[in-house]
Design a protein around this motif. Structure first.
Motif, PDB file in Angstrom:
ATOM      1  N   ILE A 164       0.841  -1.201   0.000  1.00 19.71           N
ATOM      2  CA  ILE A 164       0.000   0.000   0.000  1.00 19.71           C
ATOM      3  C   ILE A 164       0.875   1.249   0.000  1.00 19.71           C
ATOM      4  O   ILE A 164       0.618   2.198  -0.742  1.00 19.71           O
ATOM      5  CB  ILE A 164      -0.972  -0.027   1.198  1.00 19.71           C
ATOM      6  N   ALA A 165       1.939   1.242   0.796  1.00 19.64           N
ATOM      7  CA  ALA A 165       2.858   2.382   0.821  1.00 19.64           C
ATOM      8  C   ALA A 165       3.499   2.591  -0.552  1.00 19.64           C
ATOM      9  O   ALA A 165       3.652   3.736  -0.998  1.00 19.64           O
ATOM     10  CB  ALA A 165       3.934   2.169   1.883  1.00 19.64           C
ATOM     11  N   ALA A 166       3.846   1.500  -1.243  1.00 20.04           N
ATOM     12  CA  ALA A 166       4.444   1.623  -2.580  1.00 20.04           C
ATOM     13  C   ALA A 166       3.463   2.252  -3.563  1.00 20.04           C
ATOM     14  O   ALA A 166       3.849   3.080  -4.398  1.00 20.04           O
ATOM     15  CB  ALA A 166       4.893   0.248  -3.079  1.00 20.04           C
ATOM     16  N   HIS A 167       2.204   1.885  -3.458  1.00 16.13           N
ATOM     17  CA  HIS A 167       1.181   2.486  -4.329  1.00 16.13           C
ATOM     18  C   HIS A 167       1.035   3.977  -4.036  1.00 16.13           C
ATOM     19  O   HIS A 167       0.996   4.799  -4.956  1.00 16.13           O
ATOM     20  CB  HIS A 167      -0.165   1.792  -4.123  1.00 16.13           C
ATOM     21  N   LEU A 168       0.922   4.300  -2.766  1.00 18.22           N
ATOM     22  CA  LEU A 168       0.708   5.699  -2.389  1.00 18.22           C
ATOM     23  C   LEU A 168       1.920   6.566  -2.707  1.00 18.22           C
ATOM     24  O   LEU A 168       1.771   7.747  -3.045  1.00 18.22           O
ATOM     25  CB  LEU A 168       0.349   5.791  -0.908  1.00 18.22           C
ATOM     26  N   ARG A 169       3.113   5.985  -2.627  1.00 16.07           N
ATOM     27  CA  ARG A 169       4.350   6.715  -2.894  1.00 16.07           C
ATOM     28  C   ARG A 169       4.355   7.311  -4.303  1.00 16.07           C
ATOM     29  O   ARG A 169       4.864   8.412  -4.515  1.00 16.07           O
ATOM     30  CB  ARG A 169       5.545   5.774  -2.716  1.00 16.07           C
ATOM     31  N   VAL A 170       3.774   6.580  -5.245  1.00 19.33           N
ATOM     32  CA  VAL A 170       3.760   7.066  -6.638  1.00 19.33           C
ATOM     33  C   VAL A 170       2.413   7.677  -7.018  1.00 19.33           C
ATOM     34  O   VAL A 170       2.169   7.970  -8.179  1.00 19.33           O
ATOM     35  CB  VAL A 170       4.134   5.938  -7.629  1.00 19.33           C
ATOM     36  N   GLY A 171       1.528   7.853  -6.044  1.00 20.60           N
ATOM     37  CA  GLY A 171       0.232   8.469  -6.311  1.00 20.60           C
ATOM     38  C   GLY A 171      -0.767   7.543  -6.971  1.00 20.60           C
ATOM     39  O   GLY A 171      -1.737   8.008  -7.574  1.00 20.60           O
ATOM     40  N   ASP A 172      -0.559   6.243  -6.860  1.00 15.31           N
ATOM     41  CA  ASP A 172      -1.468   5.254  -7.438  1.00 15.31           C
ATOM     42  C   ASP A 172      -2.501   4.887  -6.376  1.00 15.31           C
ATOM     43  O   ASP A 172      -2.157   4.363  -5.320  1.00 15.31           O
ATOM     44  CB  ASP A 172      -0.678   4.019  -7.873  1.00 15.31           C
ATOM     45  N   HIS A 173      -3.753   5.168  -6.674  1.00 21.07           N
ATOM     46  CA  HIS A 173      -4.815   4.907  -5.697  1.00 21.07           C
ATOM     47  C   HIS A 173      -5.624   3.652  -6.023  1.00 21.07           C
ATOM     48  O   HIS A 173      -6.712   3.459  -5.487  1.00 21.07           O
ATOM     49  CB  HIS A 173      -5.724   6.132  -5.568  1.00 21.07           C
ATOM     50  N   ASP A 174      -5.078   2.793  -6.873  1.00 18.39           N
ATOM     51  CA  ASP A 174      -5.707   1.505  -7.178  1.00 18.39           C
ATOM     52  C   ASP A 174      -5.270   0.512  -6.095  1.00 18.39           C
ATOM     53  O   ASP A 174      -4.359  -0.292  -6.290  1.00 18.39           O
ATOM     54  CB  ASP A 174      -5.290   1.029  -8.571  1.00 18.39           C
ATOM     55  N   LEU A 175      -5.924   0.597  -4.954  1.00 18.88           N
ATOM     56  CA  LEU A 175      -5.512  -0.151  -3.765  1.00 18.88           C
ATOM     57  C   LEU A 175      -6.407  -1.334  -3.439  1.00 18.88           C
ATOM     58  O   LEU A 175      -6.196  -1.997  -2.427  1.00 18.88           O
ATOM     59  CB  LEU A 175      -5.498   0.794  -2.552  1.00 18.88           C
ATOM     60  N   ALA A 176      -7.389  -1.613  -4.261  1.00 17.29           N
ATOM     61  CA  ALA A 176      -8.374  -2.647  -3.917  1.00 17.29           C
ATOM     62  C   ALA A 176      -7.728  -3.993  -3.626  1.00 17.29           C
ATOM     63  O   ALA A 176      -8.058  -4.649  -2.630  1.00 17.29           O
ATOM     64  CB  ALA A 176      -9.411  -2.780  -5.025  1.00 17.29           C
ATOM     65  N   GLY A 177      -6.818  -4.427  -4.470  1.00 22.08           N
ATOM     66  CA  GLY A 177      -6.183  -5.727  -4.260  1.00 22.08           C
ATOM     67  C   GLY A 177      -5.374  -5.777  -2.980  1.00 22.08           C
ATOM     68  O   GLY A 177      -5.512  -6.707  -2.183  1.00 22.08           O
ATOM     69  N   ALA A 178      -4.523  -4.785  -2.777  1.00 23.27           N
ATOM     70  CA  ALA A 178      -3.680  -4.762  -1.583  1.00 23.27           C
ATOM     71  C   ALA A 178      -4.518  -4.614  -0.309  1.00 23.27           C
ATOM     72  O   ALA A 178      -4.223  -5.266   0.710  1.00 23.27           O
ATOM     73  CB  ALA A 178      -2.655  -3.640  -1.677  1.00 23.27           C
ATOM     74  N   LEU A 179      -5.560  -3.799  -0.359  1.00 22.62           N
ATOM     75  CA  LEU A 179      -6.418  -3.637   0.823  1.00 22.62           C
ATOM     76  C   LEU A 179      -7.191  -4.918   1.128  1.00 22.62           C
ATOM     77  O   LEU A 179      -7.364  -5.278   2.307  1.00 22.62           O
ATOM     78  CB  LEU A 179      -7.385  -2.467   0.629  1.00 22.62           C
TER      79      LEU A 179
END
Length: 118
Positions: free
Chosen positions: A83-98
């Motif tokens: 989730i941190a890796a996604h947020l670091r680059v501004g990617d809010h496609d978090l459904a899978g990781a969440l």
């Protein structure tokens, strides 16, 4: 409680096994996510090994509870990192990781509720 623990933990292990397999074979969908996050594709086998170890640990936890507890905690940390890796680059496609974080957390909580800390 036991049935919920077994069901959720088995599902979590199965999904992590599938994720590890996708990492190991270099599935293009995983590669695209890695590219989007700036994660080198050369890391995919190592990340897959972590997911696979987590899945095996969850299953081993049915016989050796401390392994299940450690595996669930490790997977929680893994998916917090994702989730941190996604947020670091501004990617809010978090459904899978969440979803995977929620399953790992539920496996930990149900395991602790079923058998206690160790």
């Amino acid at each position: 409680m036991f049935a919920a623990y077994v069901a959720v933990t088995s599902l979590t292990a199965a999904l992590n096994t599938a994720g590890a397999y996708a990492d190991f074979i270099g599935h293009e969908s995983v590669g695209q996510i890695a590219d989007r996050l700036g994660v080198p594709r050369s890391w995919m086998a190592r990340l897959g090994a972590l997911m696979g170890a987590g899945a095996l640990g969850l299953l081993a936890g049915f016989a050796v509870p401390v392994l299940g507890t450690a595996a669930a905690a490790g997977l929680i940390l893994y998916f917090l990192g994702a989730i941190a890796a996604h947020l670091r680059v501004g990617d809010h496609d978090l459904a899978g990781a969440l979803t995977m974080l929620a399953l790992a957390s539920a496996s930990l909580a149900l395991g602790l509720a079923h058998r206690g800390a160790w």
